[in-house]
Design a protein around this motif. Structure first.
Motif, PDB file in Angstrom:
ATOM      1  N   HIS A  35       0.820  -1.218   0.000  1.00  0.00           N
ATOM      2  CA  HIS A  35       0.000   0.000   0.000  1.00  0.00           C
ATOM      3  C   HIS A  35       0.851   1.264   0.000  1.00  0.00           C
ATOM      4  O   HIS A  35       2.030   1.249   0.365  1.00  0.00           O
ATOM      5  CB  HIS A  35      -0.964   0.014   1.185  1.00  0.00           C
ATOM      6  N   GLY A  36       0.230   2.364  -0.395  1.00  0.00           N
ATOM      7  CA  GLY A  36       0.882   3.655  -0.377  1.00  0.00           C
ATOM      8  C   GLY A  36       0.624   4.391   0.922  1.00  0.00           C
ATOM      9  O   GLY A  36       0.281   3.790   1.950  1.00  0.00           O
ATOM     10  N   SER A  37       0.750   5.709   0.868  1.00  0.00           N
ATOM     11  CA  SER A  37       0.648   6.517   2.084  1.00  0.00           C
ATOM     12  C   SER A  37      -0.795   6.845   2.461  1.00  0.00           C
ATOM     13  O   SER A  37      -1.042   7.354   3.551  1.00  0.00           O
ATOM     14  CB  SER A  37       1.439   7.814   1.908  1.00  0.00           C
ATOM     15  N   ALA A  38      -1.759   6.557   1.581  1.00  0.00           N
ATOM     16  CA  ALA A  38      -3.198   6.701   1.869  1.00  0.00           C
ATOM     17  C   ALA A  38      -3.545   8.020   2.556  1.00  0.00           C
ATOM     18  O   ALA A  38      -4.067   8.029   3.676  1.00  0.00           O
ATOM     19  CB  ALA A  38      -3.693   5.521   2.707  1.00  0.00           C
ATOM     20  N   PRO A  39      -3.279   9.146   1.905  1.00  0.00           N
ATOM     21  CA  PRO A  39      -3.524  10.446   2.561  1.00  0.00           C
ATOM     22  C   PRO A  39      -4.973  10.686   2.957  1.00  0.00           C
ATOM     23  O   PRO A  39      -5.245  11.494   3.853  1.00  0.00           O
ATOM     24  CB  PRO A  39      -3.059  11.457   1.505  1.00  0.00           C
ATOM     25  N   ASP A  40      -5.910   9.970   2.333  1.00  0.00           N
ATOM     26  CA  ASP A  40      -7.329  10.185   2.646  1.00  0.00           C
ATOM     27  C   ASP A  40      -7.725   9.688   4.035  1.00  0.00           C
ATOM     28  O   ASP A  40      -8.766  10.104   4.576  1.00  0.00           O
ATOM     29  CB  ASP A  40      -8.211   9.518   1.587  1.00  0.00           C
ATOM     30  N   ILE A  41      -6.925   8.792   4.630  1.00  0.00           N
ATOM     31  CA  ILE A  41      -7.286   8.271   5.954  1.00  0.00           C
ATOM     32  C   ILE A  41      -6.233   8.585   7.014  1.00  0.00           C
ATOM     33  O   ILE A  41      -6.322   8.089   8.146  1.00  0.00           O
ATOM     34  CB  ILE A  41      -7.558   6.753   5.924  1.00  0.00           C
ATOM     35  N   VAL A  42      -5.243   9.384   6.681  1.00  0.00           N
ATOM     36  CA  VAL A  42      -4.191   9.711   7.647  1.00  0.00           C
ATOM     37  C   VAL A  42      -4.786  10.391   8.874  1.00  0.00           C
ATOM     38  O   VAL A  42      -5.630  11.280   8.774  1.00  0.00           O
ATOM     39  CB  VAL A  42      -3.142  10.633   6.993  1.00  0.00           C
TER      40      VAL A  42
END
Length: 357
Positions: free
Chosen positions: A278-285
């Motif tokens: 997975h990536g850094s998933a900025p939408d759920i940080v």
């Protein structure tokens, strides 16, 4: 006592949430075993570091990392701060290339309690061996002209050495599994590199008569990942094809949040690097709902790499016991937090210790 020195790089986004979670799990594993310990050194390299210092990591970063036993990475990238080609080539790919991490391996299997989007996944359990040093992701090429005449040239590089190395790794891995290797190709459309790939695969397969083989064009193979993934064991693929197939593998598991990966240095000169898909998933940080399983399963792969396969198996079994009891984060249909899932895994590891398993 064996002590493993781990360079811990949480990186960006949810990496800062799941890496500490997985480190806690590894420390619990060490407490259970008694004969090993992990010494973690944290490095704050990230897109935020780039904004402050103008570089993803310091000039002496590789010199500082090379004496560690492994690198444990969370995620790299934040498009709001830094373009991907800067963040990835400035850290992730730089480490992979400079430390000769020439093989990337990514398993995909049905995890108990996590519903695959496939109607009938039939307990698939496969692993993709991806050539990790050249292929379509070479840095050979350039741009010429401007305006409507502008041309971008990207050269794919396939050496016999690297191609054969990845294929032999795949065959050796298959010999410990279900003894089947599938080659991902596209020789009906890519004129030079893929017929070369096919030729090397045929040559290497002659040295492994006990291993069954087949070759599938990448477009059909992508479809087969969806329609019959249970028929695959080990798949060997080029850099680009392996990258795409493994994201698809994560998808058919139910979430990219549960998918692990390892970048392997095979000559022992430098540390290998372990990172989830997975990536850094900025939408759920910052929401506390990032799935820690991808990072924890990646920790299991690091244990395997250290020769602690039994501990790795115990860890994955415990993870599956947790998912099977529907203790899940929202990406796989649950309502538990990152911390709650992690703590339940740790709790059950301690129960295993008491049972003397």
């Amino acid at each position: 006592m064996k002590t493993f020195k781990i360079a811990s790089i949480p990186g960006d986004g949810i990496g800062k949430e799941v890496v500490p979670a997985a480190n806690k799990v590894l420390k619990t594993i060490a407490d259970i075993h008694g004969g090993i310990q992990f010494n973690f050194t944290d490095f704050p390299w990230s897109c935020e570091h780039y904004l402050e210092h103008g570089e993803m990591m310091p000039e002496d970063a590789l010199e500082r990392l090379q004496n560690f036993d492994s690198i444990f990475l969370g995620a790299v990238g934040n498009l709001k701060l830094v373009p991907d080609h800067i963040s990835l080539w400035g850290m992730l790919i730089k480490i992979r290339r400079e430390f000769e991490q020439v093989i990337n391996i990514r398993p995909a299997k049905v995890l108990k309690g996590i519903r695959s989007p496939l109607l009938n996944p039939k307990d698939f359990d496969l692993i993709v061996v991806r050539e990790n040093s050249e292929g379509e992701y070479s840095s050979v090429g350039g741009n010429i002209y401007k305006g409507e005449d502008e041309i971008a040239i990207q050269n794919a590089i396939f050496s016999r050495k690297a191609t054969e190395r990845a294929m032999r790794f795949a065959f050796e891995l298959a010999s410990k599994r279900k003894k089947h290797v599938t080659s991902a190709t596209k020789s009906n459309g890519i004129y030079y590199s893929m017929p070369f790939w096919d030729s090397v695969f045929e040559d290497v397969s002659k040295d492994y008569s006990e291993i069954q083989t087949d070759s599938q064009h990448i477009d059909a193979l992508a479809a087969f990942f969806v329609t019959r993934p249970h028929q695959f064991d080990v798949i060997v693929a080029s850099n680009l094809f392996g990258d795409i197939l493994t994201d698809l593998g994560a998808g058919i598991m139910g979430s990219v949040g549960v998918a692990p990966a390892a970048n392997i240095n095979v000559n022992g000169k430098y540390p290998s690097m372990f990172e989830p898909v997975h990536g850094s998933a900025p939408d759920i940080v910052g929401k506390g709902i990032a799935n820690p399983i991808g990072q924890i399963w990646t920790a299991k792969m690091m244990l395997d790499h250290f020769g602690e396969e039994e501990l790795g198996s115990v860890l994955l079994d415990v993870v599956e016991s947790v998912t099977n009891d529907s203790i899940l984060t929202p990406d796989v249909g649950g309502n538990y937090t990152t911390e709650e899932v992690t703590n339940e895994i740790i709790k059950r590891l301690k129960i295993v210790e008491k049972q003397g398993v």
